[in-house]
Design an enzyme around this catalytic site. Structure first.
Site, short mmCIF file in Angstrom:
data_model
loop_
_atom_site.label_atom_id
_atom_site.label_comp_id
_atom_site.label_asym_id
_atom_site.label_seq_id
_atom_site.Cartn_x
_atom_site.Cartn_y
_atom_site.Cartn_z
N ARG A 45 0.68 -1.18 0.46
CA ARG A 45 -0.27 -0.02 0.05
C ARG A 45 0.80 1.05 -0.19
O ARG A 45 1.89 1.44 0.65
CB ARG A 45 -1.17 0.04 0.76
CG ARG A 45 -2.25 -0.94 1.02
CD ARG A 45 -3.35 -0.45 2.45
NE ARG A 45 -2.57 0.05 3.23
CZ ARG A 45 -3.83 0.05 4.07
NH1 ARG A 45 -5.06 0.26 4.44
NH2 ARG A 45 -3.10 0.81 5.34
N THR A 83 -1.73 7.32 -0.46
CA THR A 83 -2.81 7.42 -1.14
C THR A 83 -2.92 6.17 -0.80
O THR A 83 -4.31 6.30 -0.30
CB THR A 83 -2.29 6.88 -3.07
OG1 THR A 83 -1.74 5.67 -2.72
CG2 THR A 83 -1.72 8.20 -3.81
N ASP A 89 0.22 -3.01 11.79
CA ASP A 89 0.61 -4.54 10.60
C ASP A 89 1.13 -5.71 10.93
O ASP A 89 2.17 -5.39 10.93
CB ASP A 89 1.48 -3.09 10.45
CG ASP A 89 2.42 -3.24 8.45
OD1 ASP A 89 2.36 -3.87 8.49
OD2 ASP A 89 2.01 -1.86 8.18
N ASP A 96 4.87 -6.04 9.59
CA ASP A 96 6.03 -5.62 10.26
C ASP A 96 5.89 -6.57 11.60
O ASP A 96 6.85 -6.95 12.17
CB ASP A 96 5.29 -4.13 10.84
CG ASP A 96 6.11 -3.22 10.05
OD1 ASP A 96 6.41 -3.43 8.76
OD2 ASP A 96 5.42 -2.32 9.71
C1 PRP Z 1 -1.39 -4.97 4.10
C2 PRP Z 1 -2.18 -5.87 4.42
C3 PRP Z 1 -2.74 -6.11 3.26
C4 PRP Z 1 -3.02 -4.62 3.22
C5 PRP Z 1 -4.67 -4.40 2.97
O1 PRP Z 1 0.02 -4.86 3.28
O2 PRP Z 1 -1.34 -7.33 4.05
O3 PRP Z 1 -2.25 -6.93 1.88
O4 PRP Z 1 -1.91 -3.95 3.69
O5 PRP Z 1 -5.06 -3.37 3.38
P1 PRP Z 1 -6.25 -2.77 1.96
O6 PRP Z 1 -6.69 -3.54 1.84
O7 PRP Z 1 -6.05 -1.42 1.74
O8 PRP Z 1 -5.75 -2.80 0.17
P2 PRP Z 1 0.68 -3.76 3.39
O9 PRP Z 1 0.52 -2.78 2.09
O10 PRP Z 1 1.04 -3.65 4.58
O11 PRP Z 1 1.90 -4.44 2.42
P3 PRP Z 1 3.13 -5.70 3.67
O12 PRP Z 1 2.35 -6.41 3.33
O13 PRP Z 1 4.31 -6.05 2.48
O14 PRP Z 1 3.47 -4.89 4.50
N1 URA Z 2 -2.89 -3.02 6.51
C1 URA Z 2 -2.61 -4.39 7.87
O1 URA Z 2 -0.82 -4.53 8.34
N2 URA Z 2 -3.06 -3.51 8.87
C2 URA Z 2 -4.07 -2.35 8.89
O2 URA Z 2 -4.76 -2.27 9.97
C3 URA Z 2 -4.75 -2.50 7.41
C4 URA Z 2 -4.16 -2.41 6.05
#
Ligand code: PRP
Ligand code: URA
Length: 209
Positions: free
Chosen positions: A104, A108, A200, A203
């Protein structure tokens, strides 16, 4: 119209509550995520087709039922979806695994694609898309679009914690895809994080906080 399946077995809810606790470290978080994925995997694979196979027990011949044909493909959304793969592979070790890389954008909050690789015969399989978090739904909606472009027809989405906004977005964009979640939370906050959520997920799994 797609359905929302709330898989809220007490064992799952208990494990999820430990994961939500900010004091829970990466090792326990990872283990619990895989355990929950396995328990949810039991429910999401409920309608895998069986076929009759003749076998011989020590007593007699019989027609036994076994899983038929090419069955399952798992597609985790990187990174956090990786944390659910091993749990389901414990149940179905022959499942093939594809990967979709999305993050994400911090400004944005829209998903950005950086990787996509699928098993060559994915269109012949039931596909389970994996991501612990369904927040705005942007990542799941885009991942499902990529999977459908490869010709897949039978797709389910498994997450751990869903926000109502994400459920609505996936149902509107992909009305043929059922959603399985362990919890439906209250809402998103101003940063599009799920409330109360678990923070997150990527993380917390990988210790990159
Ligand atoms: C997180 C999560 C999803 C997304 C959900 O990933 O694992 O993929 O956000 O959010 P959305 O429904 O608003 O799209 P992130 O973008 O943080 O990436 P990561 O798993 O690499 O930390
Ligand atoms: N991605 C995450 O990992 N946690 C949230 O709460 C939203 C998006």
């Amino acid at each position: 119209m797609s359905q929302l399946h709330l898989v809220d077995h007490p064992l799952i809810t208990h494990k999820l509550s430990i994961m939500r606790n900010k004091k829970t470290g990466s090792k326990d978080f990872r283990e619990l995520l895989n355990e929950i994925a396995m328990l949810m995997g039991y429910e999401i694979t409920r309608d895998l087709p069986l076929e009759d196979v003749t076998i011989e027990t020590p007593i007699t011949k019989m027609k036994a039922k076994m899983l038929s044909g090419r069955k399952l493909a798992l597609v985790p959304i990187l990174r956090a979806g990786l944390g659910m793969v091993d749990g389901i592979l414990n149940l179905v070790p022959v499942a093939k695994v594809g990967h979709i890389g999305l993050y994400r954008d911090p400004e944005t909050h829209k998903p950005v694609e950086y990787y996509c690789k699928f098993p060559t015969d994915i269109e012949e399989r039931m596909v389970i898309l994996l991501d612990p978090m369904l927040a705005t739904g942007g990542s799941a909606v885009d991942a499902l679009t990529l999977i459908k472009r490869r010709g897949c027809k039978n797709i389910k989405f498994m997450c751990l914690v869903a926000a109502p906004e994400g459920v609505k977005a996936v149902m509107e964009a992909h009305p043929d895809v059922d959603i399985y979640t362990a919890a439906l939370d209250e809402r998103l906050n101003e940063h599009d994080y799920i409330v109360p959520g678990l923070g997150d997920a990527g993380d917390r799994i990988f210790g990159t906080l």
